[in-house]
Motif scaffolding. Structure first.
Motif, PDB file in Angstrom:
ATOM      1  N   UNK A   1       0.831  -1.210   0.000  1.00  0.00           N
ATOM      2  CA  UNK A   1       0.000   0.000   0.000  1.00  0.00           C
ATOM      3  C   UNK A   1       0.866   1.260   0.000  1.00  0.00           C
ATOM      4  N   UNK A   2       1.951   1.219   0.772  1.00  0.00           N
ATOM      5  CA  UNK A   2       2.836   2.375   0.888  1.00  0.00           C
ATOM      6  C   UNK A   2       3.490   2.698  -0.462  1.00  0.00           C
ATOM      7  N   UNK A   3       3.934   1.643  -1.166  1.00  0.00           N
ATOM      8  CA  UNK A   3       4.540   1.870  -2.481  1.00  0.00           C
ATOM      9  C   UNK A   3       3.488   2.355  -3.474  1.00  0.00           C
ATOM     10  N   UNK A   4       2.314   1.704  -3.471  1.00  0.00           N
ATOM     11  CA  UNK A   4       1.285   2.043  -4.458  1.00  0.00           C
ATOM     12  C   UNK A   4       0.737   3.450  -4.259  1.00  0.00           C
TER      13      UNK A   4
ATOM     14  N   UNK B   1       1.950   5.988  -1.968  1.00  0.00           N
ATOM     15  CA  UNK B   1       2.823   7.093  -1.571  1.00  0.00           C
ATOM     16  C   UNK B   1       4.026   7.202  -2.507  1.00  0.00           C
ATOM     17  N   UNK B   2       4.825   6.139  -2.579  1.00  0.00           N
ATOM     18  CA  UNK B   2       6.067   6.252  -3.341  1.00  0.00           C
ATOM     19  C   UNK B   2       5.817   6.341  -4.849  1.00  0.00           C
TER      20      UNK B   2
END
Lengths: 298, 288
Positions: free
Chosen positions: B16-19, B21-22
């Motif tokens: 979720x963090x990559x999808x 935010x990053x």
């Protein structure tokens, strides 16, 4: 305690000088009293805009025009009734509470699950992933706003609560990972080791042994998430188009607009929008202060 | 080699963090090299958006405003917070009650505080000017938000007002970690309270100072709510900050490419300042 130190010192030096002792106590009392007076005055001045906000919310437009600083002479509750009806107050409060609660549940599970290996494994991979998560704490929320909007649009999630829940959950993951990792490092490993010997799987250990021990830090995290969701205006303005689905602060913003605001709407809306958080704050002030200031002391 | 199963626990959060935010941050960097109005295709324009930012007089003023605003708030919020905490620490009878009361403004939201202060600052019938008249200080009246020489400081004062209680609470938490023996010993030795504040309190409060300065810096650099509600960036750009300019580019001008470029500048600025601050403040802590 301060008094005792001084007393013992004075006694050891000169046990007969009672008058000196009394004068020191007297001096200290006057000093303490004047400091208490000073800080009470400062506090009153700093709180005066809040008090002003509450008083103004009960006055009619005419009264405010005639005497801007006077106290309310009679309580115009009609101001409040109008705002509650026009702003869909109860609906927006429920929206905000709902989004906040779901976000807290998701963040606490996802980030504590991720923090478990980060706190327990000493490998290059885990410390790299940890730093990668922390990076998210310094990225200002604006930075990715436009691409995030396009992404949410392409997923077909515009104007849904899901968009808000996703954005808030992901936005608080770095903070959650940071909190849980440092908290778990302080939990002794013995309990887990015993459970492993009994043949429990890592997931079972996390859920039945670790997660129940995380309550204090989850409380702190919940405070930060609540403040973040409650006060945010940007994301709802961007992702929500139906007024009935707005959370509280953007609802206030849309209700009031930005130019030449009518005081009989502004002040009741301000009081109503602040009330739920202030009630929670006074009910839990000790825990909230401890949670917000954790980390200031090593 | 056997991989620890617990590493799998990282995956949901990491995904979720990559999808969300990053990936958007990376996308934002590529978007900053284009001109894009939200529909149709984005046109590649190279570094044009960045050139505009660093050559346009107005954008340079936005950067300057943001820095002046940040520095003013960080100094006054933490300076006052430190003084309040020092005094409160010496009056335990009322310490907790006043600490709670001082936190009340920070429990309002930025939007609400902005609206209330816009009304207090109003030139005609506003609470502040009316108060000055009733105190016989009519000559101190100002057009607080309409005079370009003071507007930025009027807005910064609201920020300080709102969060000074938060700084105070953090400094008080720092004070609770200082053992009273050290201070008692100094007092017995005849060290004046002022001297003991500078030579004992401040060095021992180093971790609290680091936390406070970092929080206040990040909080001010990214905030846009006060100028948005109180002044809309005026008069004549005097209160236009980086956050507000990005907000306007997205919400009212639909210039997504320029907004992305300005966001990249903001990330770099925030990262640079917080890293520099942190390494300085941490090394200061270690010396003590």
């Amino acid at each position: 305690m301060d008094g005792i130190t001084i007393k013992s010192k004075v006694e050891s030096v000169d046990s007969s000088s009672n008058s000196k002792l009394a004068s020191i106590f007297c001096m200290r009392n006057i000093k303490q009293g004047s400091m208490i007076f000073l800080m009470s005055a400062v506090t009153l001045i700093l709180l005066s805009p809040v008090i002003y906000m509450v008083f103004m919310s009960f006055r009619s437009r005419r009264e405010i025009m005639m005497e801007p600083l006077a106290l309310p002479t009679k309580f115009h509750f009609s101001n409040y009734l109008n705002v509650i009806a026009d702003m869909n107050y109860l609906g927006t409060v429920m929206n905000t509470v709902g989004v906040t609660v779901v976000t807290i549940i998701l963040v606490s599970i996802l980030s504590s699950l991720a923090a478990y290996p980060l706190a327990r494994l000493r490998s290059k991979v885990s410390s790299l992933v940890y730093v990668f998560f922390l990076l998210g704490m310094v990225i200002p929320p604006f930075a990715a706003l436009t691409p995030l909007y396009l992404f949410i649009r392409d997923l077909g999630l515009l104007d849904t609560y899901a968009a808000l829940v996703i954005v808030y959950t992901v936005g608080h993951l770095p903070l959650g990972v940071f909190f849980y990792t440092s908290f778990m490092k302080a939990i002794p490993k013995e309990l887990e080791e015993a459970a492993t010997l009994d043949g429990a799987s890592p997931l079972k250990i996390y859920w039945y042994v670790i997660f129940p021990m995380l309550k204090p830090i989850t409380g702190t995290l919940a405070i930060f998430i609540t403040l973040g969701v409650w006060n945010d205006v940007v994301n709802p303005l961007l992702f929500i188009t139906t007024n009935e689905k707005l959370t509280i602060m953007p609802a206030v913003l849309r209700f009031l607009g930005t130019y030449s605001v009518d005081p009989t709407k502004l002040f009741p809306a301000a009081v109503l929008a602040s009330l739920p958080l202030l009630v929670v704050f006074f009910a839990l002030s000790k825990q909230i202060v401890n949670g917000m200031t954790a980390g200031a002391v090593k | 080699m056997k991989v620890d199963k617990r590493l799998l626990f990282l995956l949901p959060a990491l995904f979720l963090y990559i999808a969300f935010t990053m990936f958007p941050v990376m996308k934002g960097i590529s978007l900053s090299l284009t001109e894009y109005a939200g529909v149709g295709e984005a046109t590649f324009v190279g570094m044009d958006n960045y050139k505009e930012i660093f050559q346009d007089q107005r954008y340079l003023q936005v950067l300057k405003n943001t820095l002046v605003y940040g520095i003013t708030v960080v100094i006054f919020q933490n300076g006052l917070g430190l003084i309040f905490a020092a005094i409160l620490n010496s009056i335990p009878a009322v310490r907790d009650a006043i600490r709670t009361a001082l936190l009340v403004p920070s429990m309002l939201s930025l939007v609400i505080a902005g609206y209330v202060w816009q009304f207090l600052y109003a030139p005609m019938g506003g609470g502040l000017n009316e108060l000055l008249v009733s105190l016989g200080l009519g000559s101190w009246q100002r057009v607080w938000l309409g005079d370009s020489s003071i507007a930025l400081f009027s807005v910064a004062a609201v920020h300080v007002w709102m969060f000074v209680g938060y700084s105070t609470a953090i400094f008080l938490a720092g004070y609770s970690g200082i053992s009273s023996e050290v201070k008692d010993a100094a007092r017995v030795d005849g060290v004046s309270p002022i001297k003991s504040f500078f030579y004992i309190d401040i060095p021992l409060l180093a971790p609290a100072i680091t936390v406070n300065i970092t929080l206040a810096t990040i909080g001010t650099l990214k905030s846009f709510e006060f100028p948005f509600i109180m002044t809309a960036g005026g008069p004549d750009y005097a209160t236009m900050t980086l956050g507000l300019r990005i907000f306007q580019l997205i919400f009212s001008e639909f210039k997504y490419g320029s907004a992305a470029a300005l966001s990249v500048v903001m990330i770099l600025l925030v990262a640079l300042i917080t890293v520099a601050q942190n390494s300085y403040l941490r090394s200061r802590e270690d010396k003590i």
